[in-house]
Design a protein around this motif. Structure first.
Motif, short mmCIF file in Angstrom:
data_model
loop_
_atom_site.label_atom_id
_atom_site.label_comp_id
_atom_site.label_asym_id
_atom_site.label_seq_id
_atom_site.Cartn_x
_atom_site.Cartn_y
_atom_site.Cartn_z
N TRP A 10 0.40 4.92 0.19
CA TRP A 10 0.17 5.83 0.98
C TRP A 10 0.57 5.86 2.29
O TRP A 10 0.80 7.02 2.78
N GLN A 61 -16.97 11.83 6.50
CA GLN A 61 -15.66 12.23 5.88
C GLN A 61 -15.13 13.59 6.68
O GLN A 61 -13.89 13.77 6.72
N ILE A 80 0.81 -1.23 -0.01
CA ILE A 80 0.04 0.21 -0.01
C ILE A 80 0.86 1.09 0.07
O ILE A 80 1.83 1.20 0.88
N ASN A 96 -7.34 10.97 6.25
CA ASN A 96 -8.61 10.51 5.89
C ASN A 96 -8.27 8.88 5.78
O ASN A 96 -9.13 8.08 6.47
N ASN A 97 -7.18 8.67 5.26
CA ASN A 97 -6.97 7.26 5.11
C ASN A 97 -6.80 6.63 6.43
O ASN A 97 -7.07 5.44 6.92
N ARG A 144 -12.68 13.05 9.24
CA ARG A 144 -11.61 12.47 8.82
C ARG A 144 -10.52 13.52 8.60
O ARG A 144 -9.76 13.29 7.61
N LYS A 196 -9.94 5.83 8.27
CA LYS A 196 -10.92 4.66 7.82
C LYS A 196 -10.01 3.34 8.43
O LYS A 196 -10.76 2.52 8.75
N LEU A 197 -8.63 3.33 8.46
CA LEU A 197 -7.92 2.29 8.91
C LEU A 197 -8.21 2.03 10.46
O LEU A 197 -8.63 1.03 10.86
N GLN A 248 -5.37 13.59 2.87
CA GLN A 248 -5.67 12.55 2.39
C GLN A 248 -5.19 11.49 3.60
O GLN A 248 -5.63 10.32 3.60
N HIS A 249 -3.98 11.58 4.08
CA HIS A 249 -3.26 10.56 4.93
C HIS A 249 -4.14 10.57 6.12
O HIS A 249 -4.44 9.53 6.83
#
Lengths: 302, 439
Positions: free
Chosen positions: B93, B344, B91, B278-279, B347, B282-283, B275-276
């Motif tokens: 990112w 969102q 992965i 955000n990711n 996040r 989610k994780l 974005q990080h």
């Protein structure tokens, strides 16, 4: 209608409460009347008090504490202090009965202490009561009062025991004692075990016992056997003979820590565990050392 | 080609920008060192007067120290999840996040070992654990695996740093001579040659694979310190996975908190982006859902049966002395964050920081909830002991000693992130096509 129901409910509730109270509050330990009047066959002396104290220390103190100090063990129901009024207002017979039969959690000492020892304990307990006057001892005469001498013989092969009983006359001469009841006992960890029924000596003063073949002994099968004269009172075993005979079934007790086990010391860890642990350790640290060597190589390569 | 060089220079400038001693750094380190000194004074009291200065007694003998230990081991597991699992899957990112996770892993694993020593009445006998340790005892497994995991994490961090250290060495003329010299030694004469890169790549690969079972082992064994004993509340076959998933929750939140501070203080907005966050959000939701699932199993199954001893413990958790802490942790530290992070808008950096702080604090108290109530409710009744034997209350000294572990971890994280690039330079350059990876 509702009222009636409530009434019944209330009544049932009250009855249940009372019965529960009766159960919890009254320590019902009925002693049969004839036993109440039983008295000790010997006179209490400083010697019996002393021996009784010994017996008390070993068998009774762990729960009842020291008499007069009210330091009994905190269990339910409370064992109580033997020097207290509640204890002392009992007759000797009542005390004797309670010690003999027990009532959970109080153990049954009938098989653990001899009658003599139980009476000695009572003499010790009575020594804390200044107002106590001992009832006159009643010694019943029976075969036990005869002055007899016992000898034991053993046939190991057939597991038979012979007990020879001789009466000693006043002029010190010995004659075979006929019609004497002999009881066989074996010493166990906790008390004595009665083996079979008493048998009566024949005209030659002999009794023959078939000894059970499956009674567990120590590693070498040694048992401590006692032959005793049983009189009608079943009281005193003044005449007895003891012997340590290798007549039991040898029992090798395997200790739980003999074999390798999870609960044992390190040197007795299960092999699979030592292997798993060591192999994982060697593997991971092997790679770590490989990486350290690689780093050294990294520094040296141009 | 010039454009390429300019871009490369820009990246190197950006990512080494924070490697300078600023006033802010001095103030922050000063604060940490003063805090640590106060806490270490508390520890000298414990050394002098014994463990009695802490609130731990015969029944609750593990108290806050052990719950803190579990927390530290747990948080350190995040290095394995991000670098090991996500890295091996490929992965992309995670590049700027991976090193943060590794720094946290190293710091928390190192301090976890020290936290255990804090719980020892005679720390001078530490070596006895190894000399007289029994293969049958989870304690021996635990000290072994904690040490191993620390070494693996430190090696992984170092190996991925080597090329960056060489670059930093060239770019930091403003630093004192001895610092530069240290960089030179640590860079192991790295140059961009295929042989050297090959050695590093192979070693990193071995470490990434090794670190996964080892991290699973470290926290499973830590859970076994509890689950291998007979005690209502610990007597569970679920404890291994329950602890491991819980570890990702606390570690994940720690990484997000660190990401926020590095992004703001080290001006890394172009590298650690929204974005990080955000990711990572989610994780975190994913691992928290798994953890929630284990929580439901861990509490619902015994609560349905209510076996006598379990019932006493569970009643105390659900509606008794620990109820407030229990529900605050489960709702505020688990359920609410999951729901919030499903949106969102939540996040994004600042909301994620706040949510992560709640999760992080909740995770610490979750360990408290696991360790202490179970010890207060043994199978045999506690009788004839003073009140403070029955009910555990941590003392101020104990809290200070526990806090010292956080100061130490923060000092390690601060120093590592101050003197080394937080975001991998070379990897970022390779990803952006500015440097060609020669094989």
């Amino acid at each position: 209608m509702m009222k009636k129901f409530l009434g019944i409910f209330f009544f049932v509730f009250i009855v249940l409460r009372i019965s529960a109270f009766a159960q919890s509050a009254a320590p019902v330990w009925v002693v049969p009347k004839e036993v109440k009047e039983k008295v000790c066959p010997f006179q209490f002396t400083p010697e019996t008090v002393k021996t009784g104290e010994n017996v008390f220390q070993k068998n009774c103190k762990s729960c009842h504490g020291d008499p007069g100090k009210q330091n009994w063990a905190k269990i339910n129901p409370p064992p109580g202090d033997p020097a207290s009024v509640v204890f002392q207002q009992q007759t000797d017979g009542e005390m004797f009965y309670r010690v003999t039969t027990g009532k959970a959690p109080m153990p049954q000492f009938g098989n653990i202490l001899s009658e003599e020892e139980r009476w000695q304990v009572i003499s010790y307990i009575r020594s804390f009561n200044a107002n106590y006057v001992q009832p006159t001892p009643i010694v019943k005469t029976g075969s036990g009062s005869k002055n007899v001498k016992l000898r034991m013989y053993c046939n190991y092969r057939h597991k038979k025991l012979y007990v020879l009983c001789k009466e000693i006359k006043q002029d010190k001469s010995e004659i075979p004692a006929k019609g004497i009841d002999i009881q066989l006992n074996v010493k166990r960890y906790f008390g004595t075990l009665t083996v079979g029924n008493p048998k009566t000596t024949n005209a030659r003063g002999l009794v023959l016992f078939d000894f059970p073949s499956d009674l567990p002994g120590g590693p070498s099968g040694i048992l401590e056997i006692m032959a005793r004269v049983k009189d009608e009172t079943g009281l005193l075993y003044a005449n007895q003979v003891k012997a340590r005979l290798s007549i039991g079934k040898p029992v090798m007790v395997k200790s739980l820590t003999d074999a390798r086990a999870m609960w044992s010391v390190r040197s007795k860890a299960p092999v699979w565990l030592i292997l798993t642990f060591s192999l994982s350790l060697v593997t991971v640290w092997g790679f770590i050392f490989y990486i350290l060597i690689s780093l050294k190589k990294l520094k040296q390569t141009i | 080609m010039d454009e390429n060089n300019a871009a490369l220079n820009k990246i190197t400038e950006d990512l080494t920008f924070h490697i300078r001693i600023t006033r802010g750094f001095k103030i922050w380190m000063g604060f940490l060192l003063i805090g640590l000194s106060i806490c270490l004074y508390a520890y000298t009291l414990q050394l002098r007067f014994g463990l009695g200065v802490a609130g731990i007694r015969d029944y609750v003998s593990w108290g806050m120290y052990l719950s803190n230990f579990v927390f530290f081991v747990a948080t350190s597991l995040i290095g394995m999840l991000i670098s090991g699992v996500l890295g091996l899957i490929g992965i992309k990112w995670i590049t700027p996040v991976a090193r943060i996770a590794e720094i946290i892993a190293v710091a928390f694993a190192a301090i976890a070992g020290l936290v255990i020593i804090m719980d020892m009445g005679r720390p001078d006998r530490l070596e006895y654990v190894f000399i007289y340790g029994r293969f049958q005892s989870p304690i021996l497994w635990d000290v072994t695996v904690v040490t191993t995991y620390f070494v693996l994490s430190a090696l992984l961090l170092f190996l991925t740093l080597i090329s960056d250290i060489a670059w930093v060495h060239k770019k930091t003329d403003h630093l004192p001579g001895w610092v530069k010299k240290t960089y030179q030694v640590l860079s192991l004469n790295w140059t961009d040659t295929p042989e050297k890169n090959h050695i590093i790549r192979r070693c990193v690969r071995i470490l990434l694979i090794l670190i996964i079972p080892c991290a699973l082992a470290i926290h499973t064994v830590t859970s076994w310190l509890f689950a291998m004993s007979f005690r209502a509340g610990w007597d569970s076959t679920l404890f291994g996975p329950y602890f491991v998933t819980g570890a990702f929750v606390s570690g994940g939140s720690a990484v997000i908190i660190a990401m926020y501070f590095f992004q703001k203080n080290y001006k890394l907005h172009n590298y650690i982006t929204n974005q990080h966050f955000n990711n990572m959000g989610k994780l975190l939701v994913m691992v928290m859902l798994v953890y929630l699932y284990f929580n439901i199993n861990e509490f619902l199954v015994p609560a349905y049966k209510l076996k006598t001893a379990e019932a006493i413990n569970l009643h105390d958790l659900f509606g008794g002395r620990f109820a407030l802490m229990f529900w605050a942790v489960q709702i505020g530290g688990l359920i609410l964050p999951i729901i919030l992070m499903l949106f969102q808008k939540m996040r994004t950096p600042l909301p994620m920081l706040i949510i992560s702080l709640a999760i992080f604090i909740g995770s610490w108290f979750k360990r408290y909830i696991i360790v202490i109530p179970a010890q207060e409710h043994p199978y045999l009744p506690i009788q004839y002991v003073p009140y403070n034997f029955k009910v555990y209350t941590p003392t101020l000294t104990e809290i200070a000693i526990t806090l010292s572990s956080f100061f130490m971890a923060l000092i390690i994280i601060t120093l590592l992130s101050k003197f080394f690039p937080v975001v991998p330079i070379r990897e970022t350059a390779v990803e952006r096509g500015l440097v060609e990876e020669k094989n």
